[in-house]
Each structure stands twice: as structure tokens, then as C-alpha cells.
Design a protein around this motif. Sequence first.
Motif, PDB file in Angstrom:
ATOM      1  N   GLY A 527      17.488  55.249  32.128  1.00 56.01           N
ATOM      2  CA  GLY A 527      18.787  55.008  31.510  1.00 56.01           C
ATOM      3  C   GLY A 527      19.226  53.562  31.476  1.00 56.01           C
ATOM      4  O   GLY A 527      20.210  53.229  30.808  1.00 56.01           O
ATOM      5  N   ASP A 528      18.523  52.664  32.193  1.00 58.22           N
ATOM      6  CA  ASP A 528      18.902  51.248  32.153  1.00 58.22           C
ATOM      7  C   ASP A 528      18.508  50.635  30.813  1.00 58.22           C
ATOM      8  O   ASP A 528      17.514  51.032  30.183  1.00 58.22           O
ATOM      9  CB  ASP A 528      18.207  50.473  33.274  1.00 58.22           C
ATOM     10  CG  ASP A 528      18.782  50.792  34.642  1.00 58.22           C
ATOM     11  OD1 ASP A 528      19.963  51.182  34.695  1.00 58.22           O
ATOM     12  OD2 ASP A 528      18.053  50.658  35.640  1.00 58.22           O
ATOM     13  N   LYS A 570       8.154  53.380  29.267  1.00 57.37           N
ATOM     14  CA  LYS A 570       8.486  54.010  27.992  1.00 57.37           C
ATOM     15  C   LYS A 570       9.956  53.738  27.696  1.00 57.37           C
ATOM     16  O   LYS A 570      10.788  53.803  28.601  1.00 57.37           O
ATOM     17  CB  LYS A 570       8.236  55.514  28.033  1.00 57.37           C
ATOM     18  CG  LYS A 570       6.763  55.896  28.166  1.00 57.37           C
ATOM     19  CD  LYS A 570       6.584  57.409  28.119  1.00 57.37           C
ATOM     20  CE  LYS A 570       5.102  57.770  28.228  1.00 57.37           C
ATOM     21  NZ  LYS A 570       4.883  59.241  28.150  1.00 57.37           N
ATOM     22  N   ILE A 571      10.245  53.485  26.442  1.00 57.88           N
ATOM     23  CA  ILE A 571      11.629  53.169  26.094  1.00 57.88           C
ATOM     24  C   ILE A 571      12.057  53.913  24.833  1.00 57.88           C
ATOM     25  O   ILE A 571      11.223  54.367  24.034  1.00 57.88           O
ATOM     26  CB  ILE A 571      11.835  51.653  25.875  1.00 57.88           C
ATOM     27  CG1 ILE A 571      11.024  51.160  24.682  1.00 57.88           C
ATOM     28  CG2 ILE A 571      11.524  50.858  27.127  1.00 57.88           C
ATOM     29  CD1 ILE A 571      11.371  49.754  24.257  1.00 57.88           C
ATOM     30  N   ARG A 640      26.298  45.919  14.954  1.00 55.30           N
ATOM     31  CA  ARG A 640      25.012  46.111  14.278  1.00 55.30           C
ATOM     32  C   ARG A 640      23.908  45.648  15.227  1.00 55.30           C
ATOM     33  O   ARG A 640      23.448  44.507  15.183  1.00 55.30           O
ATOM     34  CB  ARG A 640      24.968  45.317  12.973  1.00 55.30           C
ATOM     35  CG  ARG A 640      26.065  45.687  11.998  1.00 55.30           C
ATOM     36  CD  ARG A 640      25.792  45.148  10.603  1.00 55.30           C
ATOM     37  NE  ARG A 640      25.657  43.710  10.532  1.00 55.30           N
ATOM     38  CZ  ARG A 640      26.672  42.866  10.317  1.00 55.30           C
ATOM     39  NH1 ARG A 640      27.909  43.347  10.174  1.00 55.30           N
ATOM     40  NH2 ARG A 640      26.461  41.569  10.241  1.00 55.30           N
ATOM     41  N   ARG A 641      23.460  46.541  16.123  1.00 55.13           N
ATOM     42  CA  ARG A 641      22.624  46.146  17.245  1.00 55.13           C
ATOM     43  C   ARG A 641      21.588  47.213  17.568  1.00 55.13           C
ATOM     44  O   ARG A 641      21.682  48.352  17.098  1.00 55.13           O
ATOM     45  CB  ARG A 641      23.497  45.890  18.484  1.00 55.13           C
ATOM     46  CG  ARG A 641      24.121  47.160  19.034  1.00 55.13           C
ATOM     47  CD  ARG A 641      25.313  46.916  19.934  1.00 55.13           C
ATOM     48  NE  ARG A 641      25.732  48.149  20.609  1.00 55.13           N
ATOM     49  CZ  ARG A 641      26.480  49.089  20.046  1.00 55.13           C
ATOM     50  NH1 ARG A 641      26.889  48.951  18.784  1.00 55.13           N
ATOM     51  NH2 ARG A 641      26.822  50.176  20.727  1.00 55.13           N
ATOM     52  N   SER A 642      20.634  46.831  18.397  1.00 53.91           N
ATOM     53  CA  SER A 642      19.661  47.772  18.950  1.00 53.91           C
ATOM     54  C   SER A 642      19.635  47.622  20.461  1.00 53.91           C
ATOM     55  O   SER A 642      19.788  46.511  20.998  1.00 53.91           O
ATOM     56  CB  SER A 642      18.265  47.526  18.382  1.00 53.91           C
ATOM     57  OG  SER A 642      18.170  47.990  17.067  1.00 53.91           O
ATOM     58  N   GLU A 643      19.423  48.716  21.165  1.00 52.81           N
ATOM     59  CA  GLU A 643      19.296  48.733  22.625  1.00 52.81           C
ATOM     60  C   GLU A 643      17.946  49.325  22.983  1.00 52.81           C
ATOM     61  O   GLU A 643      17.352  50.070  22.195  1.00 52.81           O
ATOM     62  CB  GLU A 643      20.416  49.564  23.240  1.00 52.81           C
ATOM     63  CG  GLU A 643      21.811  49.054  22.903  1.00 52.81           C
ATOM     64  CD  GLU A 643      22.899  50.094  23.147  1.00 52.81           C
ATOM     65  OE1 GLU A 643      24.035  49.678  23.401  1.00 52.81           O
ATOM     66  OE2 GLU A 643      22.593  51.306  23.066  1.00 52.81           O
ATOM     67  N   PHE A 644      17.460  48.998  24.167  1.00 52.49           N
ATOM     68  CA  PHE A 644      16.154  49.468  24.624  1.00 52.49           C
ATOM     69  C   PHE A 644      16.351  50.207  25.953  1.00 52.49           C
ATOM     70  O   PHE A 644      16.413  49.581  27.018  1.00 52.49           O
ATOM     71  CB  PHE A 644      15.187  48.297  24.770  1.00 52.49           C
ATOM     72  CG  PHE A 644      14.965  47.547  23.484  1.00 52.49           C
ATOM     73  CD1 PHE A 644      13.920  47.895  22.650  1.00 52.49           C
ATOM     74  CD2 PHE A 644      15.823  46.526  23.088  1.00 52.49           C
ATOM     75  CE1 PHE A 644      13.716  47.212  21.454  1.00 52.49           C
ATOM     76  CE2 PHE A 644      15.626  45.846  21.900  1.00 52.49           C
ATOM     77  CZ  PHE A 644      14.570  46.194  21.070  1.00 52.49           C
ATOM     78  N   ILE A 645      16.449  51.523  25.894  1.00 52.07           N
ATOM     79  CA  ILE A 645      16.786  52.338  27.059  1.00 52.07           C
ATOM     80  C   ILE A 645      15.503  52.825  27.721  1.00 52.07           C
ATOM     81  O   ILE A 645      14.606  53.391  27.064  1.00 52.07           O
ATOM     82  CB  ILE A 645      17.661  53.536  26.650  1.00 52.07           C
ATOM     83  CG1 ILE A 645      18.903  53.047  25.889  1.00 52.07           C
ATOM     84  CG2 ILE A 645      18.071  54.346  27.887  1.00 52.07           C
ATOM     85  CD1 ILE A 645      19.761  52.059  26.651  1.00 52.07           C
ATOM     86  N   ILE A 646      15.422  52.615  29.042  1.00 56.85           N
ATOM     87  CA  ILE A 646      14.226  53.013  29.796  1.00 56.85           C
ATOM     88  C   ILE A 646      14.225  54.526  29.992  1.00 56.85           C
ATOM     89  O   ILE A 646      15.182  55.108  30.525  1.00 56.85           O
ATOM     90  CB  ILE A 646      14.186  52.296  31.159  1.00 56.85           C
ATOM     91  CG1 ILE A 646      14.065  50.775  30.939  1.00 56.85           C
ATOM     92  CG2 ILE A 646      13.023  52.804  32.007  1.00 56.85           C
ATOM     93  CD1 ILE A 646      14.165  49.962  32.211  1.00 56.85           C
ATOM     94  N   LEU A 647      13.116  55.168  29.553  1.00 58.94           N
ATOM     95  CA  LEU A 647      12.957  56.609  29.736  1.00 58.94           C
ATOM     96  C   LEU A 647      12.076  56.925  30.925  1.00 58.94           C
ATOM     97  O   LEU A 647      12.238  57.957  31.589  1.00 58.94           O
ATOM     98  CB  LEU A 647      12.349  57.229  28.468  1.00 58.94           C
ATOM     99  CG  LEU A 647      13.174  57.088  27.172  1.00 58.94           C
ATOM    100  CD1 LEU A 647      12.428  57.723  26.013  1.00 58.94           C
ATOM    101  CD2 LEU A 647      14.544  57.714  27.335  1.00 58.94           C
TER     102      LEU A 647
END
Length: 648
Positions: A527-528, A570-571, A640-647
Motif C-alpha cells: 500500500g505504500d 510488484k506495483i 493529472r498524476r500517476s502513483e505507484f502503489i506497492i502490492l
Amino acid sequence: MKKSIQIFLFAFTFICTITSFAQDKLATKGDGQYEEYSFSPAIDIYKKVLDKGYVSVALLKNLGNSYYFNANYKEASEIYKRLVKDYGEEVGPEYFFRYAQTLKSIGDYKEANAVMTKFSEVTADDARAKGFKEEKDYLKEIKKNSGRYTIKSFQYNTSYSEFAPSFYKEGLIFSSDRDTGNFARYRHTWNSKDFLDLYKVNTSNGSDSLVSKLGDDVNTRLHESTSAATKDGKILYFTRNNTVEGKYKKDEKGVIRLKIYRATFVDSINAWSNIAELPFNSDSYSVAHPALSPDEKTLYFSSDMPGSLGASDIFKVNINENGTYSAPTNLGDAINTESRETFPFVTSEDVLYFSSDGHPGLGGLDVFATKIAKDNFDGAIVNVGESINSKMDDFTFIFNEETKKGYFASNREEGKGADDIYSFIENEPLLLDCNQQITGVVRDKISNQVLVGASIKIIDEDNQEILSAITDSKGAYSLELDCNQGNFVRALMEGYVPAEEYIGKSDGKAKIIDFYLERDKILAGFGDDLAKLLQLSTIYFDFDKYIIRKDSEIEVEKVIAAMEKYPSLKIKVNSHTDSRGKDSYNLWLSQKRAEATVDYMISQGISKDRLSGEGYGETKLVNDCKNGVKCAGKEHELNRRSEFIILE
């Protein structure tokens, strides 16, 4: 009264009309002498014109310069004062600088600083202006190196000029115009003195030694001056007027330039032979004042050749084993200024001494020193102080590091002749050591927390550790390093990637270097947002577009680098839009942005099964710019953005 003034003005105009032709002719004659560097007759002519009440900018410039270049600083000061006062807006900044120099030479440092302030205001990029701004307390700095010498007048001085001493076997070679047997036609009109010849004396015998000329093989009817001999006395480099087949040669301006010549001493004939000029001489500019490096593989000299920063610069050439020479190299703007740098000399400890009126000094030419170890020429420049330096010209400084004895020349007032040689003993070492205070704080790059117990190491350019320290309870450190050389400041902490910063030679001013260390492992969980952990800039998209912008590619590359380093990572890419447009369209657009980001990462080698993406449209705005709220374009851009969430 008005009528009498009108009559006076009419009479003055009439007188000017009938006499202007004669005065113009006289001034033109002075200009001719000036252009030929015949300053002595030029002074007489200009003074006659000035004494009759005729004045112009050009006349004052030429008369002031004639005094200045003849070292008549008091007279030059009076002319320059009139010039900048009456014609300040018409003269260039160089005349303010020369005026300041002449004020120093008569001891008026307060007014000299005032004039230099004006000079600095109009020449911000001039090295002399920068030096003045940085060292307004230059007199205090000069004081630090003053009083270290015991000086004594050279016992072979005469009422003529003696200068340019150079070490030769057990004594000296020097230049003098003491030979009064020269015919008047050989006298030099620069200063109405006899032409210079080279002389030698054995100083090891005390007062019993006789002074003798080097001989007609070296000396000519023109000038021979500054010299440098090899330790074995077999090779001599010396300065001479430009000649062709024994006759002097002028350049296109009518000036006889200076050249460096090389001579070889032949024991069988007990004379100098094979005298030839060096290949980098020219008929169009001067090359003069040679000096050899301690290993005799480098020749230093002064020149006004193309590429010079000022009136004269210091250059060097390599002396090749086959007797050829490399192309001249300018020593750079740390040493050379827009004024005169000349008369170099290099000691066995690789300390370069030279004379300059461009660096802050006491007046006229002062002697300066700088360390040039490892062939670097950007070290701190140090004024050697009184009593070597004075308010007048001090030059041709030479020094033996082993015996701590040396010689120099000066035209100071207490001398016996126009220029005199002085011997000296250095009682205390020159303060050339340059210590620089380096302080800073070491922090965690992500959390900004201070790191206690981090190691700070100073590594020199040979990759050798020379100093180290440990950060205290506040993450702070303090070290003092040698600023005469380049150093790497390196920060290390267990669990972090080391960081370092290079510091080149400097003037010793304190410097703050803070380090922000990255962890060598990502301490994160499900979730980070990897973007926050890596402190990425936001991945932005243009309005109504889903193609990754060029300025965002580098940020995505950082995520790719993290995934390459940690193969199990994995993200999920979460993409968002702003609130403008229909909600359904924004949901589609954000999904396309997520897919575009994933596709880009796959194209760069990241496995598809480690990536997923989802678009959220305008459902997760980071500000209040929702439907119906008027916001600026920059505020909408934040959404207008992107996030990279750790799975995983």
C-alpha cells in the motif's frame, strides 16, 4: 560684467583660432612619440601643450599613461584625477583602475578604494573588480605576510638601473644600463635611459667579486634583460629586442617587440653560441621574462600574445626532449587579470612567484605567490607583503627554498638608481597553506531525519583518505581541509548508499555541504506509494492527453530502476485526471494513462506480470478543484498524476 565676459570669450576664441594649428601640430608630434612608446619625449611635448591651456581627453590619457608606464605615479595620479573628474563619462574603466593604482602608490588608500568602488560598479565581470569586492580588507590580508623578510640593498647597485636578477652558477646574472659608453643614438626613448645589457657576478665571494658583461655574443646595442639559466649553466634563456640580421625590427605600429632567445655555452671557446629565438616568438607581440620549472622541463614567460586576458599574461610551454616546444598555454584567470602579470619565477617547492598590478596590492607592481603543485593554476593568490612589496614597483623576485635567500628589484624612492636590486632572507615561511572549514548535516533522504554516527571522509585526488569525522547527536560534522588541492568529501552510513561531493582548489572560504543519503534497501510495505519513497516528481500528463510527457520519463525510469534492483517488487499504477470534462470520459482517460504508464515500463523491460494499472478519473482529487469550482491551470495539473502503489 556680461559685456566683459563676452569680450573675453571673443578674445579667447580668436587666440585659439590663430594658434590651434600650431598646437595641433605639436600634439600630433607627441602622439607619434607616444605610439612608438617613446614616453619620455612624449611627456615633454604633452606638458608644453597642457601648460599653454590646451586640453583634451586624448591628451590627458596619453600624458597620464606616459607617466604611468614610466612609473612616475605621483604625476600620473594628478593627470588621471583631472581626467576622471572632468571627463569621467568619456573615459573607459581602465583609467579609473590606473588612477586607483597611482593613488595607492602615493599612500592614499582611502581614495584608491573609493575609485576602485566606481571601477567595480561599471566592470562587474572584471577579475580585478571581483578581487576588490571579495577582498576589501586586502590591506589586512597583506599584513599577515608582512615583516617576514630582512632585506638589504644589493652591493653592486649603481646610480643607473639594476634589476632582473637570476641565479647563475655561484652567483647572479642581472640586467643594467650602467654602461655609459653607449652613444646617445642608442639611448632608449621610453625613459631616456641607456639600453640594457646582461651582467654576471659571483656572489659567493662577497665584495671581492667583479661585475662583468656576458659578452657581445649575447649583448647587442639594444635591450637584453630578464634571463633564466639551467642549473649546470649550459643553457641560457634571455629577453632581447626583436632584431633581424643585427638590426632592430618594428611591428606595423612601429614598436620594437621583445623576444626570448636561447643560448648554449661552449666551453672550448668560453663563450655563448647557437643563439636563436624561440619558435613561439612573434613580430606582432612580445614574449619575455623567461623562468624555468625546477625540473627544467617547463618554461614560463610573460606575453601579450592573442589569448591574453590583460596587458600581459603569464604563459608556459613544455620543453620536449628533442629540443622542441609545445604550444603556449595561458595559466588562466586565477593568475592572470585584465592588467599586468609578469616576471614569473618557480621555486623548488613549486611555488610560482610573479609580479602584478591586477591583484590587490600596495601600489604599482606587487609580488604575489601561488602553489602550482600537480600543474594546477587555480590556487589561492597571496600577496607576499611588506617589505618585499612597497608603494612602488616590485618585481623580478627569485628565491632559493633551501637557503631561504633571494633577490628582487624595485624602483622605491630610497634606492640608489632608477631600479635597484635587493637581497633578502626569509625569516618566516610564507602563509601559503590554505585551510578551508567544511561543515554540514547528514540526513535520511526520505524521512529527513538526521543520521547520527555517519562517517565523513576526505579523499584526495589520488584516492587516499586524509581526514575523517563522525556526525554528532545532531547529525552534524566539521572538518578542515587543504584548499590548495582538490578533495572529495564522502558521507557513509550503514544501510545507505554513500554520497560524495568534489571541492576543487579554492580561496579558503568556509563551505557548507549537507548530505541526504538514500537507503540501499526500500523499507516499505503493501500500500505504500513508491513515488513518495523514491521522492519522485509527480508523473504529469498534458490536458486531455494520455501520452507520458518527456519531463516525466526520467521519473518513471527511477521506478523501473527500483524494480530492476528488487525483482520481487510488484506495483500498481494509479492514474488520475482533473475535474474538467465529463466524469465518464475522465474515468476512461485515466485508465488510458495508467495503461500508457504500464506499457512504457513493459517496453523498458519490466515483466507484465509485475505490473497492473487502474484509472480513477476525478474521484481522488488532491485539492478542492472539483466540478463547479474555478481553479487555475496549475492547480488542475496537480490532479493529472500517476502513483505507484506497492502490492508485494
